[in-house]
Design an enzyme around this catalytic site. Sequence first.
Site, PDB file in Angstrom:
ATOM      1  N   TYR A   1      -3.119   3.464  31.386  1.00 52.57           N
ATOM      2  CA  TYR A   1      -2.942   4.796  31.961  1.00 52.57           C
ATOM      3  C   TYR A   1      -3.816   5.081  33.183  1.00 52.57           C
ATOM      4  O   TYR A   1      -3.683   6.135  33.798  1.00 52.57           O
ATOM      5  CB  TYR A   1      -3.270   5.864  30.904  1.00 52.57           C
TER       6      TYR A   1
ATOM      7  N   ARG B   1       0.025   7.491  17.027  1.00 57.98           N
ATOM      8  CA  ARG B   1       1.174   6.615  16.861  1.00 57.98           C
ATOM      9  C   ARG B   1       2.004   7.084  15.669  1.00 57.98           C
ATOM     10  O   ARG B   1       1.482   7.729  14.758  1.00 57.98           O
ATOM     11  CB  ARG B   1       0.726   5.170  16.655  1.00 57.98           C
TER      12      ARG B   1
ATOM     13  N   LYS C   1      -2.689   0.983  14.486  1.00 56.68           N
ATOM     14  CA  LYS C   1      -3.379  -0.194  15.004  1.00 56.68           C
ATOM     15  C   LYS C   1      -4.892  -0.106  14.866  1.00 56.68           C
ATOM     16  O   LYS C   1      -5.581  -1.117  14.913  1.00 56.68           O
ATOM     17  CB  LYS C   1      -3.024  -0.393  16.478  1.00 56.68           C
TER      18      LYS C   1
ATOM     19  N   HIS D   1       7.072   7.236  20.812  1.00 58.26           N
ATOM     20  CA  HIS D   1       5.881   6.801  21.552  1.00 58.26           C
ATOM     21  C   HIS D   1       5.750   7.524  22.889  1.00 58.26           C
ATOM     22  O   HIS D   1       4.679   7.521  23.493  1.00 58.26           O
ATOM     23  CB  HIS D   1       5.928   5.297  21.774  1.00 58.26           C
TER      24      HIS D   1
ATOM     25  N   ARG E   1       3.008  10.003  22.899  1.00 56.01           N
ATOM     26  CA  ARG E   1       1.677   9.418  23.105  1.00 56.01           C
ATOM     27  C   ARG E   1       1.404   9.210  24.594  1.00 56.01           C
ATOM     28  O   ARG E   1       0.315   9.533  25.079  1.00 56.01           O
ATOM     29  CB  ARG E   1       1.588   8.097  22.345  1.00 56.01           C
TER      30      ARG E   1
END
Length: 351
Positions: A330, A191, A225, A294, A297
């Site tokens: 995903y 991130r 996070k 993002h 990612r």
Amino acid sequence: MRNETYTVVDGKGRVVELVDDYLALCTDREQSPNTLRARAFDLKTWLVFLQLLDVDLLAASPEHVDQFAGWLRRPIQPGRLRSADADGPAREPSTVNRALNSVYMFYGFLARRGVGMGAQLTHRRAAGIGDYGGFLAGIGEREVTRRPTRLKQVRRRPATLTDAEVQGILDACERLRDRLLMALMFETGCRIGQALGLRHEDINTDRRTLTLRPREDNANRARGKSHDPKEIPVRQALLDLYTDYLFAEYGELDCDYVFVNLWNGTVGTPMGYWAVMSLVKRLRRRAGIDFHPHLFRHTHATALLRAGVRLEVASELLTHRSVHTTADTYGHLDTDDLADELDRVGFRGSW
């Protein structure tokens, strides 16, 4: 260090005490500033809606929550008519569900104080096939909690970049620092907060790894996070780029952070989110590619799974708290994935 927090005030500038108490609890639980900000914004929107109905915060009912969901999709003043074909701002179902979740959690907090409608906003039913089972699943009868108001969301695989687009973005970088930042996010899937919080001590050139460490004292307010450090293997090419950056641009700066301001702002201080977004805007223009940080990612995660990396391994590399997060985000396949898998096993070749 003092934790960053948010509060909500009414139209007269007075703090809404009940909401403030709830946000203080969220702060004590060390929720991220972004989460706190979203909770505060959602509850402010809820208060605006109740004010339109002339309903007190503690007098709200589950029916008002249903109306709130519809109002979020198509905001309109109570008692007003709206043309069926009129265009207007409509929040996505995911945004509406986030706001509803904030309301549910707030009234759950109030329910523990014995006030509000929290107990009416959930109901329990017997667990069925497909419900997630906890540690003691199967030992006894289970129940799961359901929230009555929730919009249906279409599951979509997150957007990704092609190899050519990634290369185009990297080629558009005029500085080694910028190229290293983009390459790091693509290769590790980290991130942006994790990248900006990276220190030199986190990079191990001998082991060819970098460690993503959660820190709450970053001078640039960067946060990831994850709650635990995670050591991630990287390619030698990325480490070579890091070395080139140190010698060619970083020089003798006395700073612990890897990514620092070198040409704009206070030289030698850690880069912040706004500096990165300014860089991204410049790269969009140069490369002619619409992207956000993002997206690297999403591209990395999708590439891992398409390459056959086990879901639990991908979850570790992405620093997800649970493999279920990885699977939900995903794990579903699109048409191309299905066709590729059929080709791999030779199923379509005999037709």
